[in-house]
Design an enzyme around this catalytic site. Structure first.
Site, PDB file in Angstrom:
ATOM      1  N   SER A  10       0.871  -1.185   0.000  1.00  0.00           N
ATOM      2  CA  SER A  10       0.000   0.000   0.000  1.00  0.00           C
ATOM      3  C   SER A  10       0.910   1.238   0.000  1.00  0.00           C
ATOM      4  O   SER A  10       2.091   1.131   0.344  1.00  0.00           O
ATOM      5  CB  SER A  10      -0.843  -0.003   1.279  1.00  0.00           C
ATOM      6  OG  SER A  10      -1.450   1.250   1.500  1.00  0.00           O
ATOM      7  N   TYR A  52      -2.416  -1.125  10.809  1.00  0.00           N
ATOM      8  CA  TYR A  52      -2.445  -1.545   9.400  1.00  0.00           C
ATOM      9  C   TYR A  52      -1.154  -1.121   8.699  1.00  0.00           C
ATOM     10  O   TYR A  52      -0.530  -1.909   7.995  1.00  0.00           O
ATOM     11  CB  TYR A  52      -3.666  -0.924   8.712  1.00  0.00           C
ATOM     12  CG  TYR A  52      -3.703  -1.134   7.216  1.00  0.00           C
ATOM     13  CD1 TYR A  52      -3.928  -2.408   6.690  1.00  0.00           C
ATOM     14  CD2 TYR A  52      -3.535  -0.076   6.321  1.00  0.00           C
ATOM     15  CE1 TYR A  52      -3.971  -2.611   5.316  1.00  0.00           C
ATOM     16  CE2 TYR A  52      -3.580  -0.270   4.953  1.00  0.00           C
ATOM     17  CZ  TYR A  52      -3.802  -1.539   4.455  1.00  0.00           C
ATOM     18  OH  TYR A  52      -3.840  -1.745   3.095  1.00  0.00           O
TER      19      TYR A  52
HETATM   20  N1  LIG Z   1      -8.750  -0.747  -1.134  1.00  0.00           N
HETATM   21  C1  LIG Z   1      -7.730   0.034  -0.806  1.00  0.00           C
HETATM   22  O1  LIG Z   1      -7.856   1.261  -0.619  1.00  0.00           O
HETATM   23  C2  LIG Z   1      -6.344  -0.563  -0.705  1.00  0.00           C
HETATM   24  C3  LIG Z   1      -5.236   0.303  -0.812  1.00  0.00           C
HETATM   25  C4  LIG Z   1      -3.957  -0.212  -0.690  1.00  0.00           C
HETATM   26  C5  LIG Z   1      -3.775  -1.574  -0.480  1.00  0.00           C
HETATM   27  N2  LIG Z   1      -4.846  -2.389  -0.378  1.00  0.00           N
HETATM   28  C6  LIG Z   1      -4.608  -3.826  -0.140  1.00  0.00           C
HETATM   29  O2  LIG Z   1      -5.117  -4.580  -1.215  1.00  0.00           O
HETATM   30  C7  LIG Z   1      -5.451  -5.887  -0.773  1.00  0.00           C
HETATM   31  C8  LIG Z   1      -6.850  -6.254  -1.228  1.00  0.00           C
HETATM   32  O3  LIG Z   1      -7.776  -5.384  -0.592  1.00  0.00           O
HETATM   33  P1  LIG Z   1      -9.167  -4.943  -1.248  1.00  0.00           P
HETATM   34  O4  LIG Z   1      -9.169  -3.474  -1.333  1.00  0.00           O
HETATM   35  O5  LIG Z   1      -9.462  -5.730  -2.460  1.00  0.00           O
HETATM   36  O6  LIG Z   1     -10.138  -5.337  -0.042  1.00  0.00           O
HETATM   37  P2  LIG Z   1     -11.451  -6.259   0.033  1.00  0.00           P
HETATM   38  O7  LIG Z   1     -12.343  -5.968  -1.117  1.00  0.00           O
HETATM   39  O8  LIG Z   1     -11.971  -6.093   1.418  1.00  0.00           O
HETATM   40  O9  LIG Z   1     -10.854  -7.741  -0.163  1.00  0.00           O
HETATM   41  C9  LIG Z   1     -10.017  -8.318   0.806  1.00  0.00           C
HETATM   42  C10 LIG Z   1      -9.768  -9.784   0.503  1.00  0.00           C
HETATM   43  O10 LIG Z   1      -8.910 -10.320   1.536  1.00  0.00           O
HETATM   44  C11 LIG Z   1      -9.429 -11.558   1.951  1.00  0.00           C
HETATM   45  N3  LIG Z   1      -9.147 -11.878   3.364  1.00  0.00           N
HETATM   46  C12 LIG Z   1      -9.346 -11.145   4.453  1.00  0.00           C
HETATM   47  N4  LIG Z   1      -9.051 -11.860   5.552  1.00  0.00           N
HETATM   48  C13 LIG Z   1      -8.635 -13.085   5.122  1.00  0.00           C
HETATM   49  C14 LIG Z   1      -8.199 -14.290   5.767  1.00  0.00           C
HETATM   50  N5  LIG Z   1      -8.127 -14.418   7.111  1.00  0.00           N
HETATM   51  N6  LIG Z   1      -7.840 -15.362   4.992  1.00  0.00           N
HETATM   52  C15 LIG Z   1      -7.921 -15.286   3.645  1.00  0.00           C
HETATM   53  N7  LIG Z   1      -8.337 -14.186   2.979  1.00  0.00           N
HETATM   54  C16 LIG Z   1      -8.704 -13.105   3.718  1.00  0.00           C
HETATM   55  C17 LIG Z   1     -10.937 -11.490   1.720  1.00  0.00           C
HETATM   56  O11 LIG Z   1     -11.386 -12.779   1.395  1.00  0.00           O
HETATM   57  P3  LIG Z   1     -12.327 -13.680   2.338  1.00  0.00           P
HETATM   58  O12 LIG Z   1     -13.071 -12.760   3.271  1.00  0.00           O
HETATM   59  O13 LIG Z   1     -13.182 -14.448   1.396  1.00  0.00           O
HETATM   60  O14 LIG Z   1     -11.394 -14.585   3.051  1.00  0.00           O
HETATM   61  C18 LIG Z   1     -11.044 -10.601   0.486  1.00  0.00           C
HETATM   62  O15 LIG Z   1     -11.103 -11.368  -0.689  1.00  0.00           O
HETATM   63  C19 LIG Z   1      -5.254  -5.879   0.749  1.00  0.00           C
HETATM   64  O16 LIG Z   1      -4.006  -6.430   1.069  1.00  0.00           O
HETATM   65  C20 LIG Z   1      -5.270  -4.389   1.102  1.00  0.00           C
HETATM   66  O17 LIG Z   1      -4.575  -4.117   2.266  1.00  0.00           O
HETATM   67  C21 LIG Z   1      -6.132  -1.926  -0.496  1.00  0.00           C
END
Ligand SMILES: NC(=O)c1ccc[n+]([C@@H]2O[C@H](COP(=O)([O-])OP(=O)(O)OC[C@H]3O[C@@H](n4cnc5c(N)ncnc54)[C@H](OP(=O)(O)O)[C@@H]3O)[C@@H](O)[C@H]2O)c1
Length: 267
Positions: free
Chosen positions: A129, A142
């Protein structure tokens, strides 16, 4: 055509990336706990994975190996944001934050490196991130996980190059997914009755507004960047993606910390 395992593929960035890579003809194993969202998708192999459970990690890796006998690309994407002040977030929650975002990622990576070493080929892509490069209020736990991901990523790159393994980190800015709503809810919950309550609730409401608005980049912006990295012969080591992301990282490197603090606190 590559064999790809992507975590956190049931939602947001991971789901979009799995779909895109599958349409490009790759063999995609889309992993997560809530597999319902993958049921209707063609050409995607859904894989149950709780990244905090060693047995679940082991059986997910074994399944891919038994079916494909190789793993070309690992995309470590699963993660969530445990928002709240450093003082308010319980250490139990902070540990869970590290279990999902850091130790889960590390455990899966440790199990896949030997496979890639044997192949003398492979690519590990870690989703960090912009908050792996600088911090802001109420995201400390985080951000600490993403700083850890950055350190693991950079060390891994040095250690595994000799075995033909590429390591790339992706640093998205704010992206319109459920991530923001989950983080905002956690922030509001953690602040109940705390010294930071007023400020935290204001931030939580602002986050909810922002993450439901159209001001943020869509997850497809990140999935395209990831697919580009997967398909590149010589990828860069680091990609910053999403609206405003490069600007804030640049700003953080050129201006004095106290001035950056003032700017980031206002935003
Ligand atoms: N959105 C943003 O603003 C942003 C910015 C920078 C970085 N990121 C990073 O990008 C990545 C994806 O995030 P996103 O924005 O796509 O969020 P999201 O839509 O909430 O998706 C998060 C994913 O992580 C999985 N997850 C959470 N806990 C888990 C566990 N215990 N075991 C296995 N899987 C788990 C969830 O799958 P299940 O619940 O099905 O397990 C879900 O598919 C993350 O690492 C986040 O930190 C996001």
């Amino acid at each position: 055509m590559k064999v790809i395992l992507i975590t956190g593929a049931t939602n947001g960035i991971g789901l979009e990336t799995a779909k895109l890579l599958a349409t490009q003809g790759h063999i995609v194993y889309a992993a997560g706990r809530n597999l319902e969202k993958l049921e209707s998708l063609n050409n995607i192999k859904s894989l149950y994975l709780d990244i905090t459970d060693e047995k679940s990690i082991e059986s997910a890796v074994n399944k891919v190996i038994s079916e494909q006998d190789r793993i070309d690309v690992l995309i470590n994407n699963a993660g969530y944001g445990s928002y709240g002040s450093i003082e308010d977030v319980s250490l139990t929650e902070a540990r869970n934050q590290f279990d999902v975002n850091v130790f889960g990622l590390a455990s899966l990576t440790q199990k896949i490196i030997p496979v890639m070493r044997k192949q003398n080929d492979g690519h590990i892509i870690n989703i960090s991130s912009i908050y792996g490069r600088f911090t802001a209020s109420f995201g400390g736990w985080y951000h600490a996980t993403k700083y850890a991901v950055e350190a693991l990523n950079d060390t891994l790159r040095l250690e595994t190059k000799q075995y033909g393994i590429e390591v790339t980190v992706i640093e998205p800015g704010p992206i319109k997914t459920d991530w923001g709503i989950i983080a905002a809810n956690k922030l509001a919950d953690s602040a109940q009755g705390s010294a930071y309550e007023k400020q935290a609730l204001k931030s939580s409401n602002r986050m909810k507004k922002l993450y439901t608005s159209n001001l943020l980049s869509k997850p497809q912006v990140v999935s395209k960047a990831i697919a580009n990295v997967v398909n590149k012969k010589q990828p860069k080591v680091r990609y910053v993606v999403g609206r405003g992301a490069k600007f804030f990282i640049f700003l953080n490197t050129i201006i004095p910390t106290r001035i950056f603090d003032k700017i980031i606190s206002k935003i």
